[in-house]
Scaffold this active site. Structure first.
Site, mmCIF file in Angstrom:
data_model
loop_
_atom_site.group_PDB
_atom_site.id
_atom_site.type_symbol
_atom_site.label_atom_id
_atom_site.label_comp_id
_atom_site.label_asym_id
_atom_site.label_seq_id
_atom_site.Cartn_x
_atom_site.Cartn_y
_atom_site.Cartn_z
ATOM 1 N N PRO A 2 0.829 -1.202 0.000
ATOM 2 C CA PRO A 2 0.000 0.000 0.000
ATOM 3 C C PRO A 2 0.868 1.259 0.000
ATOM 4 C CG PRO A 2 -0.832 -1.598 1.565
ATOM 5 C CD PRO A 2 0.483 -2.127 1.084
ATOM 6 N N GLU A 3 0.511 2.221 -0.830
ATOM 7 C CA GLU A 3 1.282 3.454 -0.903
ATOM 8 C C GLU A 3 0.611 4.529 -0.046
ATOM 9 O OE1 GLU A 3 3.111 4.339 -4.641
ATOM 10 O OE2 GLU A 3 2.853 2.296 -5.371
ATOM 11 N N LYS A 52 3.856 5.827 4.645
ATOM 12 C CA LYS A 52 3.197 4.525 4.716
ATOM 13 C C LYS A 52 2.922 4.090 6.153
ATOM 14 C CE LYS A 52 5.539 3.122 0.451
ATOM 15 N NZ LYS A 52 6.409 2.116 -0.194
ATOM 16 N N ARG A 180 13.138 10.069 11.143
ATOM 17 C CA ARG A 180 13.787 9.266 10.100
ATOM 18 C C ARG A 180 13.043 9.334 8.763
ATOM 19 N NH1 ARG A 180 14.008 5.516 14.551
ATOM 20 N NH2 ARG A 180 12.334 4.252 13.636
ATOM 21 N N ASN A 223 6.068 1.767 -5.595
ATOM 22 C CA ASN A 223 6.451 1.347 -6.939
ATOM 23 C C ASN A 223 5.594 1.989 -8.026
ATOM 24 O OD1 ASN A 223 8.528 -0.145 -7.989
ATOM 25 N ND2 ASN A 223 7.287 -1.958 -8.363
ATOM 26 N N ARG A 316 13.052 -4.465 -6.785
ATOM 27 C CA ARG A 316 11.684 -4.028 -7.073
ATOM 28 C C ARG A 316 11.533 -3.828 -8.581
ATOM 29 N NH1 ARG A 316 8.813 -1.774 -2.896
ATOM 30 N NH2 ARG A 316 7.062 -2.118 -4.300
#
Length: 326
Positions: A2-3, A52, A180, A223, A316
């Site tokens: 999931p983006e 995310k 981060r 992606n 990927r």
């Protein structure tokens, strides 16, 4: 995986349905029993996403952090009030889209199951009428599969399965996680946030196709958005960040603001602009009709006719047009 747009929509589901209420928290699977005990019967005070990752603050300054990863998903059941971008639970869109919702065939913009695709009881029931759901759906439903955590109010149930991370944090630990992460324009679309992204890109020798997937550079891009944004910008995914101009980097940031907002509002990663009428409805219903290059390997580019390439970059899949993106 999931983006970012999906996780923001999950956060809005929790805002609309859980925030301000005491929540029964359990771990039917048993792997989150200690964390569930800490949160059980506390009030959920806020819920929001960065990239995310989902953050939910409970009373007593206890935080639940969830990262869905590749396999995670939230399933909602009960009397679900649609997220804040949608006018009502029957799927009629608000002012951001007056053409009405077209539900994706794969359930990408589902209100009841958000995350990794799976055939759940709720997803299979999406085409039923509301009255049919009320007659056939027990509440709360029996847990299906390995439910890591269940959040339950008198009217709504949320089940989490398969996350990469699910943990209770202190406020200080949340701050450490956020430190981060790169900027997320749904949280901060300011020029200062954009400059942080631009600076992170143009100083690195790393290919831009990797930088966009680096959550410390920019939060939320996966992606699909990586492939589509680089095509829209006519940028070779192998070009090092140091060779991306400042104007190009700012263009990527502004396009991410634009595309992410569309994803949050519609629940779908629509990356082709200017579609109207039947073309728009077709694209909203089928992923293959709303992307320029993603999952189109071997097919002719929709702009130049060159066959779309499928490469592998850091394990990927990478989709791109070797003619348009030079």
């Amino acid at each position: 995986m999931p983006e970012g747009h999906s996780v923001h929509r999950i956060a809005r589901q929790f805002e609309r349905n859980f925030v301000g209420q005491r929540v029964v928290v359990t771990s039917p699977q048993g792997r989150f029993s200690d964390g569930a005990a800490l949160l059980n019967n506390l009030e959920l005070e806020e819920a929001w996403a960065v990239g995310k990752q989902l953050f939910m603050r409970f009373s007593g300054d206890h935080w639940l952090r969830v990262h869905l990863g590749i396999y995670g998903a939230w399933d909602f059941s009960g009397t679900i009030h649609a997220d804040a971008t949608i006018a009502s639970a029957n799927g009629r869109m608000g002012q951001t889209n007056q053409r009405g919702t077209v539900f994706d065939a794969a359930g990408e913009n589902s209100l009841s199951s958000i995350g990794a695709p799976r055939k759940t009881r709720m997803r299979m029931a999406e085409e039923q009428h509301e009255s049919e759901l009320e007659q056939t759906t027990q509440f709360p439903p029996e847990p299906i599969g390995a439910v890591r955590v269940r959040l339950l109010t008198e009217t709504v149930c949320a089940d989490l399965r398969g996350p990469t991370a699910c943990e209770v944090l202190t406020a200080e630990q949340v701050d450490a996680v956020l430190a981060r992460l790169g900027p997320d324009p749904q949280r901060d679309s300011s020029d200062e946030a954009g400059q942080k992204f631009v600076d992170a890109v143009v100083k690195k020798n790393t290919p831009i196709g990797l930088l966009l997937m680096d959550q410390s550079v920019v939060a939320g891009i996966g992606n699909v958005y990586r492939a589509e944004m680089l095509f829209r910008a006519h940028i070779d995914p192998y070009r090092p960040g140091k060779k991306i101009t400042t104007d190009e980097a700012w263009g990527l940031w502004r396009d991410w603001i634009y595309l992410l907002d569309i994803g949050v509002q519609t629940g779908q990663m629509m990356t082709i602009d200017g579609l109207e009428g039947e073309a728009w409805r077709k694209a909203m219903a089928n992923r293959a009709d709303r992307h320029w290059v993603y999952k189109r390997e071997g097919l002719p580019c929709l702009k130049c006719g060159t066959h779309i390439r499928l490469d592998e970059m850091a394990n990927r899949k990478l989709y791109w047009c070797p003619s348009c993106q030079t």
